[in-house]
Design an enzyme around this catalytic site. Sequence first.
Site, short mmCIF file in Angstrom:
data_model
loop_
_atom_site.label_atom_id
_atom_site.label_comp_id
_atom_site.label_asym_id
_atom_site.label_seq_id
_atom_site.Cartn_x
_atom_site.Cartn_y
_atom_site.Cartn_z
N TYR A 152 -6.75 6.23 -11.55
CA TYR A 152 -5.67 5.67 -12.35
C TYR A 152 -5.85 4.18 -12.56
CZ TYR A 152 -3.30 3.58 -8.24
OH TYR A 152 -2.97 2.82 -7.15
N LYS A 204 -10.13 3.42 -7.38
CA LYS A 204 -8.69 3.47 -7.66
C LYS A 204 -8.28 4.93 -7.85
CE LYS A 204 -5.11 0.73 -9.87
NZ LYS A 204 -4.42 0.35 -8.65
N GLU A 225 -6.54 -5.34 3.00
CA GLU A 225 -5.66 -5.66 1.86
C GLU A 225 -4.26 -5.18 2.17
OE1 GLU A 225 -6.89 -3.49 -1.69
OE2 GLU A 225 -7.50 -1.79 -0.47
N LEU A 228 -9.71 -2.61 -2.84
CA LEU A 228 -9.71 -2.41 -4.28
C LEU A 228 -10.08 -3.73 -4.96
CD1 LEU A 228 -8.75 -0.15 -6.39
CD2 LEU A 228 -6.90 -1.76 -6.79
N1 PDD Z 1 -1.84 -1.19 -7.07
N2 PDD Z 1 -5.01 -3.05 -3.55
C1 PDD Z 1 -4.31 -1.91 -3.62
C2 PDD Z 1 -4.41 -0.95 -2.48
C3 PDD Z 1 -3.50 -1.64 -4.73
O1 PDD Z 1 -2.81 -0.48 -4.79
C4 PDD Z 1 -3.41 -2.59 -5.78
C5 PDD Z 1 -2.56 -2.36 -6.99
C6 PDD Z 1 -4.15 -3.78 -5.67
C7 PDD Z 1 -4.15 -4.84 -6.75
O2 PDD Z 1 -4.85 -4.43 -7.89
P1 PDD Z 1 -4.48 -5.01 -9.33
O3 PDD Z 1 -4.46 -6.48 -9.21
O4 PDD Z 1 -5.56 -4.50 -10.20
O5 PDD Z 1 -3.11 -4.46 -9.70
C8 PDD Z 1 -4.95 -3.97 -4.56
C9 PDD Z 1 -1.10 -0.83 -8.23
C10 PDD Z 1 -0.28 -1.92 -8.82
C11 PDD Z 1 -0.34 0.46 -7.98
O6 PDD Z 1 -0.90 1.30 -7.29
O7 PDD Z 1 0.75 0.64 -8.49
#
Ligand code: PDD
Length: 282
Positions: A32, A146, A178, A202
């Site tokens: 996703y 992801k 993270e 991620l």
């Molecule tokens: N999640 N690490 C994890 C485990 C995450 O789920 C996310 C973001 C990030 C940050 O990634 P980005 O900057 O690309 O949004 C890091 C999204 C927002 C979610 O699962 O809803």
Amino acid sequence: MTICYLNDDFVELSKASISPLDRGFLFGDSVYEVLAAYKKNLFRLDDHVDRLNKNLELLGIKVNLSNTEIKTILKEVCLKNLEENQIIYLQISRGVEEIRNHIPKEDTKPTLFVCSFEMKNVPKENNETIKAILSSDIRWKKSSIKSTSLLANVLYKIKAQEKGVDELLMSDSGFITEGAVSNVFCVNENRIYTPPLEANILPGITRKVIIEIFQDLNLNFEEKKIDEEFLFKSDELWITNTTKGILPIIELDKKIIGDGNPGKLYQLVKQAFLKKIEDCKA
Ligand code: PDD
């Protein structure tokens, strides 16, 4: 009324349906993306599509759409919904098969779903701060993908809520990875640190934008393994993600970080981040 895209059509979200035999539902066999649209402009669209493609390739999910077609669908969903600022969710699963089998069939057609939610909290100049807790990272070793298999992250968010905090940071063998839904940065003696991509994290798009800002502003920055002791001694601690932008953590496991207020570097970087959002055109 919310309009979404499912396989080849734009439909009303309440009318969209997917087979229970979809591998995304049965196995979490799907990836996703979450994108932000500011004033109907998709922020860092190319970066999100690049990351999506890498993930699809890693999992061997073959989607019969060009990058341009995927971008057009994302933009169309955004335009068909009324809100100025949106969170766009995209999911691609390996598709529906007649018989449940871990081994996928070669000719299964992937399911593509895109929908939009109103972005309730648009990043802006304010003094919002958050609290977090630390827990050990129980996830698999491919957290750079992801994937929608987010059970650990769901359990972590429930735990954070039960403890009355906003986010849960994870550490693996004593080193920070993270947040449950975010990347982590800390500041120690005017130098900014974040765990490297090799730390089973991620590759966040917001993380990437923030690192660009460090370069623009000539800030002292290093990707490095961060141990728990170092983290607790931080003068500043931040999280980043698409839905929240960048936010300062002022309390970790009930210990005050820095002086308990958003730090100087945070404010500088946040300003630059808001400027990037303002300039966003896609
Ligand atoms: N999640 N690490 C994890 C485990 C995450 O789920 C996310 C973001 C990030 C940050 O990634 P980005 O900057 O690309 O949004 C890091 C999204 C927002 C979610 O699962 O809803």
